[in-house]
Scaffold this active site. Structure first.
Site, mmCIF file in Angstrom:
data_model
loop_
_atom_site.group_PDB
_atom_site.id
_atom_site.type_symbol
_atom_site.label_atom_id
_atom_site.label_comp_id
_atom_site.label_asym_id
_atom_site.label_seq_id
_atom_site.Cartn_x
_atom_site.Cartn_y
_atom_site.Cartn_z
ATOM 1 N N ASP A 61 -2.925 -3.604 1.594
ATOM 2 C CA ASP A 61 -3.440 -3.657 0.215
ATOM 3 C C ASP A 61 -3.078 -4.994 -0.411
ATOM 4 O O ASP A 61 -2.065 -5.575 -0.053
ATOM 5 C CB ASP A 61 -2.694 -2.616 -0.636
ATOM 6 C CG ASP A 61 -3.482 -1.343 -0.805
ATOM 7 O OD1 ASP A 61 -4.453 -1.154 -0.072
ATOM 8 O OD2 ASP A 61 -3.103 -0.542 -1.666
ATOM 9 N N TYR A 63 -1.242 -7.112 -3.344
ATOM 10 C CA TYR A 63 -0.107 -6.803 -4.222
ATOM 11 C C TYR A 63 -0.646 -6.230 -5.531
ATOM 12 O O TYR A 63 -1.673 -6.687 -6.035
ATOM 13 C CB TYR A 63 0.711 -8.064 -4.525
ATOM 14 C CG TYR A 63 1.388 -8.677 -3.321
ATOM 15 C CD1 TYR A 63 2.304 -7.949 -2.561
ATOM 16 C CD2 TYR A 63 1.135 -9.997 -2.957
ATOM 17 C CE1 TYR A 63 2.939 -8.524 -1.463
ATOM 18 C CE2 TYR A 63 1.769 -10.581 -1.863
ATOM 19 C CZ TYR A 63 2.672 -9.836 -1.118
ATOM 20 O OH TYR A 63 3.303 -10.400 -0.034
ATOM 21 N N PHE A 74 -0.434 -11.042 2.049
ATOM 22 C CA PHE A 74 0.977 -11.465 2.011
ATOM 23 C C PHE A 74 1.234 -12.661 1.089
ATOM 24 O O PHE A 74 2.374 -13.032 0.849
ATOM 25 C CB PHE A 74 1.520 -11.782 3.417
ATOM 26 C CG PHE A 74 1.586 -10.584 4.318
ATOM 27 C CD1 PHE A 74 2.529 -9.584 4.110
ATOM 28 C CD2 PHE A 74 0.702 -10.442 5.378
ATOM 29 C CE1 PHE A 74 2.592 -8.468 4.932
ATOM 30 C CE2 PHE A 74 0.755 -9.325 6.209
ATOM 31 C CZ PHE A 74 1.703 -8.332 5.986
ATOM 32 N N HIS A 183 6.213 -4.045 10.975
ATOM 33 C CA HIS A 183 5.821 -4.681 9.712
ATOM 34 C C HIS A 183 6.996 -5.488 9.149
ATOM 35 O O HIS A 183 8.153 -5.116 9.346
ATOM 36 C CB HIS A 183 5.410 -3.590 8.712
ATOM 37 C CG HIS A 183 4.649 -4.101 7.545
ATOM 38 N ND1 HIS A 183 5.269 -4.609 6.418
ATOM 39 C CD2 HIS A 183 3.315 -4.201 7.318
ATOM 40 C CE1 HIS A 183 4.349 -4.995 5.548
ATOM 41 N NE2 HIS A 183 3.155 -4.761 6.068
#
Length: 217
Positions: A61, A63, A74, A183
């Site tokens: 998703d 932020y 990211f 992750h």
């Protein structure tokens, strides 16, 4: 959207699910605060044309905090403090390549070198993680990955975490390099599934071997 991507995705835009998705997103942006800003939803494609893609990083998703999302997975805007996952990405680069930890968390510098920073879902409601999932974005981004796998060669796909690894089922690993690990979020990283993966040096080693310019991480 940038011309080369527009050409690749022409058929997709006319599909019923994408029309429904477009209506949903328009309504959400009218009724709620959503991220990234409307003009940044397709930033990943606009900064990294189809023919320039040499590395793909898949996020989940955008932020959902104020001023964070800029349309690249990211990545955060300049002057915004680094979220935990991004911090761990930079720490791994620091240890893998002995590159100093950067001041800015804005990854436009990566996108401009041919790294497609692709979130599986391209929009989100403020402060509500996952709020735009299962509305059609996943189908759209599955198509992106399939197109890249099918039409290009020697692309490096970095799959971090279970969500990204599922997307990896669409990649032909016979003609691309697929690297996967846990992750970079603290939950996974602190259990030993992230640090030491050396994906950044491995990417550059592969690109050098196949005669493609390496990434300045």
């Amino acid at each position: 959207m940038e011309a080369s991507w527009k050409e690749q995705l022409e058929d997709e835009f006319s599909k019923e699910y994408f029309k429904d998705l477009t209506q949903f997103v328009k309504q959400e942006y009218i009724l709620n605060e959503c991220f990234p800003p409307g003009n940044s939803i397709f930033s990943a494609f606009n900064r990294t044309p189809f023919d320039k893609v040499k590395v793909v990083i898949i996020g989940q998703d955008p932020y959902h905090g104020l001023n964070q999302a800029n349309g690249l997975c990211f990545s955060v805007n300049d002057e915004i403090s680094h979220p935990p996952s991004l911090t761990n990405i930079f720490k791994e680069i620091e240890s893998d390549l002995l590159i100093p930890y950067p001041k800015s968390g804005n990854l436009e510098r990566w996108a401009d070198q041919g790294i497609l920073l692709l979130n599986a879902t391209l929009t989100v409601r403020a402060h509500e993680a996952g709020s735009h999932q299962k509305k059609g974005w996943e189908q759209f981004t599955d198509t992106i990955i399939s197109l890249l796998s099918e039409k290009k060669e020697k692309v490096v796909f970095l799959l971090w975490g279970g969500f990204a690894k599922k997307k990896g089922e669409k990649i032909n690993s016979d003609k691309h390099l697929v690297l996967s690990c846990g992750h970079p979020s603290p939950l996974s990283a602190n259990r030993g599934y992230w640090f030491g993966n050396k994906h950044f040096s491995a990417t550059n080693t592969y690109l050098k071997e196949v005669g493609i310019q390496q990434i300045s991480w």
